[in-house]
Design an enzyme around this catalytic site. Structure first.
Site, short mmCIF file in Angstrom:
data_model
loop_
_atom_site.label_atom_id
_atom_site.label_comp_id
_atom_site.label_asym_id
_atom_site.label_seq_id
_atom_site.Cartn_x
_atom_site.Cartn_y
_atom_site.Cartn_z
CB SER A 124 -0.87 0.07 1.18
OG SER A 124 -0.09 0.19 2.34
CE LYS A 151 -2.26 2.03 4.88
NZ LYS A 151 -1.47 0.60 5.20
#
Length: 228
Positions: free
Chosen positions: A149, A187
């Site tokens: 991701s 993230k």
């Protein structure tokens, strides 16, 4: 073709097993090869295993089995430290190599760069990293990345990320975030009023938004290590 260090290690393991019937410990291997940390031994063992020379036996301490030996080791008088061509003169314009300051930091396991996985709280091993990669005077740790991701931020599945331990972050920084005290994920951090957005760097993943009390910053990305 094995490197000198791989040959030295294989020779040391064989000699020890021939003498004592059991393989040496990782500490003994580290000392015998004059390496700074056991992470170097882990890499050499993995390389020998991938090339089919040894096998690690699961669920047994110090369990190594030699499957085969290179032809060079079968010859009388073999010495891995005297392999022809192992040391060569440096190029004419080569700069002298200076010592690089390094520190060992704990590798805490895996971190999800995708769907969050269980929070990481145990040390699997230690890793030597360049001192220049460590920012400030705080504590640091490393994590193996699982998932894709963050691929557009240059972070690939299998990379090792170096994290500076801290509980705050600025907008846009890549952090280790603990969600609801149960999930850890890597993230990009964004604060939106009383909400926290955890942004992926891959359009295949949606941004996840939580009330700020549900997200705890565990550290900030300061470096990355990749093996090829």
């Amino acid at each position: 073709m094995l490197t000198r260090k791989q040959l030295e290690l294989l020779d040391f393991i064989k000699t020890r097993m021939d003498k004592d019937g059991v393989p040496p410990s990782f500490d003994e291997m580290k000392d015998a090869l004059d390496l700074r940390s056991k992470s170097g031994i882990h890499r050499l063992i993995t390389a020998l295993e991938e090339r089919g020379f040894i096998r690690r036996l699961a669920h047994r301490a110090r369990a190594l089995e030699i499957l085969k030996l290179p032809e060079a080791m079968e010859k009388p008088g073999f010495s891995p430290k005297l392999i022809k061509g192992d040391k060569v003169d440096p190029p004419r314009d080569a700069m002298p190599i200076s010592a690089i300051y390094a520190m060992e930091i704990p590798v805490m396991g895996r971190i999800a760069a995708g769907v969050p996985i269980e929070a990481i709280s145990h040390i699997s091993h230690h890793l030597a990293v360049p001192g220049s990669m460590l920012s400030g005077n705080g504590s640091h740790y490393a994590l193996e990345v699982k998932g894709d991701s963050m691929i557009e931020a240059g972070i690939n599945d299998g990379d090792i990320v170096v994290i500076r331990e801290q509980n705050t972050a600025e907008n846009g920084e890549i952090v280790v975030a603990l969600v609801e005290d149960a999930e850890a994920t890597l993230k990009r951090f964004r604060r939106r009023g009383s909400m926290i957005a955890l942004e992926a760097a891959n359009p295949a993943y949606e941004t996840r938004v939580f009330p700020d009390h549900m997200v705890k910053v565990q550290g900030r990305l300061v470096g990355l290590i990749r093996s090829y």
